[in-house]
Design a protein around this motif. Structure first.
Motif, PDB file in Angstrom:
ATOM      1  N   GLU A  91       0.845  -1.196   0.000  1.00  0.00           N
ATOM      2  CA  GLU A  91       0.000   0.000   0.000  1.00  0.00           C
ATOM      3  C   GLU A  91       0.878   1.243   0.000  1.00  0.00           C
ATOM      4  N   PHE A  92       0.353   2.320  -0.588  1.00  0.00           N
ATOM      5  CA  PHE A  92       1.097   3.566  -0.653  1.00  0.00           C
ATOM      6  C   PHE A  92       0.471   4.607   0.270  1.00  0.00           C
ATOM      7  N   THR A  93       1.318   5.367   0.936  1.00  0.00           N
ATOM      8  CA  THR A  93       0.894   6.462   1.801  1.00  0.00           C
ATOM      9  C   THR A  93       1.628   7.711   1.350  1.00  0.00           C
ATOM     10  N   ILE A  94       0.913   8.807   1.234  1.00  0.00           N
ATOM     11  CA  ILE A  94       1.508  10.088   0.858  1.00  0.00           C
ATOM     12  C   ILE A  94       1.791  10.862   2.139  1.00  0.00           C
ATOM     13  N   MET A  95       3.039  11.340   2.274  1.00  0.00           N
ATOM     14  CA  MET A  95       3.429  12.116   3.447  1.00  0.00           C
ATOM     15  C   MET A  95       4.301  13.286   3.028  1.00  0.00           C
ATOM     16  N   GLY A  96       4.359  14.273   3.884  1.00  0.00           N
ATOM     17  CA  GLY A  96       5.264  15.401   3.683  1.00  0.00           C
ATOM     18  C   GLY A  96       6.451  15.260   4.619  1.00  0.00           C
ATOM     19  N   ALA A  97       7.632  15.501   4.098  1.00  0.00           N
ATOM     20  CA  ALA A  97       8.859  15.457   4.896  1.00  0.00           C
ATOM     21  C   ALA A  97       9.405  16.879   4.990  1.00  0.00           C
ATOM     22  N   LEU A  98       9.364  17.446   6.192  1.00  0.00           N
ATOM     23  CA  LEU A  98       9.840  18.809   6.414  1.00  0.00           C
ATOM     24  C   LEU A  98      11.359  18.784   6.525  1.00  0.00           C
ATOM     25  N   VAL A  99      12.034  19.549   5.662  1.00  0.00           N
ATOM     26  CA  VAL A  99      13.500  19.587   5.643  1.00  0.00           C
ATOM     27  C   VAL A  99      13.966  21.039   5.670  1.00  0.00           C
ATOM     28  N   ASP A 100      15.234  21.235   6.046  1.00  0.00           N
ATOM     29  CA  ASP A 100      15.773  22.597   6.140  1.00  0.00           C
ATOM     30  C   ASP A 100      15.880  23.277   4.780  1.00  0.00           C
ATOM     31  N   SER A 101      16.307  22.527   3.772  1.00  0.00           N
ATOM     32  CA  SER A 101      16.374  23.069   2.411  1.00  0.00           C
ATOM     33  C   SER A 101      16.511  21.921   1.425  1.00  0.00           C
ATOM     34  N   VAL A 102      16.079  22.174   0.210  1.00  0.00           N
ATOM     35  CA  VAL A 102      16.256  21.211  -0.876  1.00  0.00           C
ATOM     36  C   VAL A 102      17.390  21.743  -1.736  1.00  0.00           C
ATOM     37  N   ARG A 103      18.281  20.847  -2.148  1.00  0.00           N
ATOM     38  CA  ARG A 103      19.445  21.274  -2.922  1.00  0.00           C
ATOM     39  C   ARG A 103      19.267  21.039  -4.415  1.00  0.00           C
ATOM     40  N   GLU A 104      19.316  19.772  -4.841  1.00  0.00           N
ATOM     41  CA  GLU A 104      19.282  19.478  -6.270  1.00  0.00           C
ATOM     42  C   GLU A 104      18.994  18.004  -6.493  1.00  0.00           C
ATOM     43  N   VAL A 105      18.731  17.674  -7.753  1.00  0.00           N
ATOM     44  CA  VAL A 105      18.663  16.279  -8.146  1.00  0.00           C
ATOM     45  C   VAL A 105      20.079  15.908  -8.561  1.00  0.00           C
ATOM     46  N   PHE A 106      20.571  14.819  -8.002  1.00  0.00           N
ATOM     47  CA  PHE A 106      21.968  14.435  -8.162  1.00  0.00           C
ATOM     48  C   PHE A 106      22.028  12.986  -8.623  1.00  0.00           C
ATOM     49  N   GLU A 107      22.851  12.698  -9.606  1.00  0.00           N
ATOM     50  CA  GLU A 107      22.990  11.338 -10.111  1.00  0.00           C
ATOM     51  C   GLU A 107      24.193  10.660  -9.480  1.00  0.00           C
ATOM     52  N   MET A 108      23.978   9.410  -9.072  1.00  0.00           N
ATOM     53  CA  MET A 108      25.074   8.598  -8.545  1.00  0.00           C
ATOM     54  C   MET A 108      24.959   7.201  -9.135  1.00  0.00           C
ATOM     55  N   THR A 109      26.067   6.649  -9.542  1.00  0.00           N
ATOM     56  CA  THR A 109      26.074   5.273 -10.027  1.00  0.00           C
ATOM     57  C   THR A 109      26.246   4.355  -8.819  1.00  0.00           C
ATOM     58  N   PRO A 110      25.738   3.134  -8.898  1.00  0.00           N
ATOM     59  CA  PRO A 110      25.825   2.216  -7.757  1.00  0.00           C
ATOM     60  C   PRO A 110      27.256   2.016  -7.235  1.00  0.00           C
ATOM     61  N   ASP A 111      28.252   2.077  -8.109  1.00  0.00           N
ATOM     62  CA  ASP A 111      29.630   1.863  -7.655  1.00  0.00           C
ATOM     63  C   ASP A 111      30.178   3.033  -6.837  1.00  0.00           C
ATOM     64  N   THR A 112      29.469   4.177  -6.828  1.00  0.00           N
ATOM     65  CA  THR A 112      29.921   5.315  -6.022  1.00  0.00           C
ATOM     66  C   THR A 112      29.205   5.378  -4.672  1.00  0.00           C
ATOM     67  N   ILE A 113      28.296   4.436  -4.433  1.00  0.00           N
ATOM     68  CA  ILE A 113      27.546   4.409  -3.174  1.00  0.00           C
ATOM     69  C   ILE A 113      28.116   3.319  -2.280  1.00  0.00           C
ATOM     70  N   GLU A 114      28.549   3.718  -1.091  1.00  0.00           N
ATOM     71  CA  GLU A 114      29.100   2.772  -0.124  1.00  0.00           C
ATOM     72  C   GLU A 114      27.998   2.301   0.820  1.00  0.00           C
ATOM     73  N   PRO A 115      28.144   1.095   1.393  1.00  0.00           N
ATOM     74  CA  PRO A 115      27.145   0.639   2.376  1.00  0.00           C
ATOM     75  C   PRO A 115      27.128   1.549   3.598  1.00  0.00           C
ATOM     76  N   ALA A 116      26.007   1.543   4.304  1.00  0.00           N
ATOM     77  CA  ALA A 116      25.891   2.339   5.533  1.00  0.00           C
ATOM     78  C   ALA A 116      26.913   1.851   6.539  1.00  0.00           C
ATOM     79  N   PRO A 117      27.611   2.762   7.199  1.00  0.00           N
ATOM     80  CA  PRO A 117      28.611   2.344   8.187  1.00  0.00           C
ATOM     81  C   PRO A 117      27.957   1.730   9.420  1.00  0.00           C
ATOM     82  N   LYS A 118      28.627   0.797  10.052  1.00  0.00           N
ATOM     83  CA  LYS A 118      28.155   0.194  11.304  1.00  0.00           C
ATOM     84  C   LYS A 118      28.535   1.135  12.437  1.00  0.00           C
ATOM     85  N   MET A 119      27.518   1.579  13.187  1.00  0.00           N
ATOM     86  CA  MET A 119      27.779   2.561  14.249  1.00  0.00           C
ATOM     87  C   MET A 119      27.357   2.078  15.620  1.00  0.00           C
ATOM     88  N   GLY A 120      27.074   0.817  15.765  1.00  0.00           N
ATOM     89  CA  GLY A 120      26.670   0.315  17.067  1.00  0.00           C
ATOM     90  C   GLY A 120      25.177   0.438  17.270  1.00  0.00           C
TER      91      GLY A 120
END
Length: 184
Positions: A91-120
């Motif tokens: 199911e889909f839910t529409i929500m608003g996400a309040l943020v400080d500012s929007v910057r831009e649409v940015f392209e990244m290839t999968p090889d430039t994205i690292e996994p999330a770091p383990k922080m405990g």
């Protein structure tokens, strides 16, 4: 060969919370709005700022700073509401996400994205898809479909029901908008 390379490029909408840069998969973003009047709903969690009227529908708005465990910020002329479509159990839910500012649409290839770091155990990294980089800055890529619990999404649907069904599917909403615009 070029087509093969293009399908591996992902587009993300980047935004800021404090001094940090975050990103959402552009496929989950419906639109970006300037800050508008938000009606507070009593007895909701602190991160739930309230609802906005979006073309006759009540759309719940979440303060992303509070949802991510940051301190509450002051609203400024740059503060925006990103309208997102969240999928949970088909199911889909529409929500608003309040943020400080929007910057831009940015392209990244999968090889430039690292996994999330383990922080405990102190930080829940479940909702972080990975870490990208733009120039010398890290971009935290958020999985909007994993940020909210089932209970929070149920509450959002309930709040959306206050305005007559903001969880309407995009195709239905587009058809309704076209019908409304058609001359009688």
């Amino acid at each position: 060969m070029i087509d093969e390379a293009l399908k591996d490029i992902n587009q993300f909408l980047t935004f800021t919370l404090g001094k940090e840069i975050f990103a959402l998969d552009i496929g989950t973003v419906r639109e970006v709005l300037e800050l508008t009047s938000i009606t507070k709903i009593p007895r909701t969690p602190k991160f739930m700022r309230g609802v906005i009227n979006l073309r006759g529908h009540a759309v719940p708005v979440v303060d992303m700073r509070l949802k991510l465990g940051m301190s509450q910020g002051e609203d400024t002329v740059d503060t925006c509401i990103i309208i997102v479509e969240i999928e949970f159990e088909g199911e889909f839910t529409i929500m608003g996400a309040l943020v400080d500012s929007v910057r831009e649409v940015f392209e990244m290839t999968p090889d430039t994205i690292e996994p999330a770091p383990k922080m405990g155990a102190a930080i829940n990294a479940e909702y972080i898809k990975g870490m990208g980089r733009q120039n010398d800055q890290f971009i935290i890529i958020i999985d909007i479909n994993k940020i909210f619990s089932a209970e929070e999404l149920a509450m959002a649907k309930e709040l959306a029901g206050l305005g007559g069904g903001a969880e309407q599917a995009p195709a239905e909403e587009a058809h309704a908008a076209e019908s409304a615009a058609a001359p009688a």
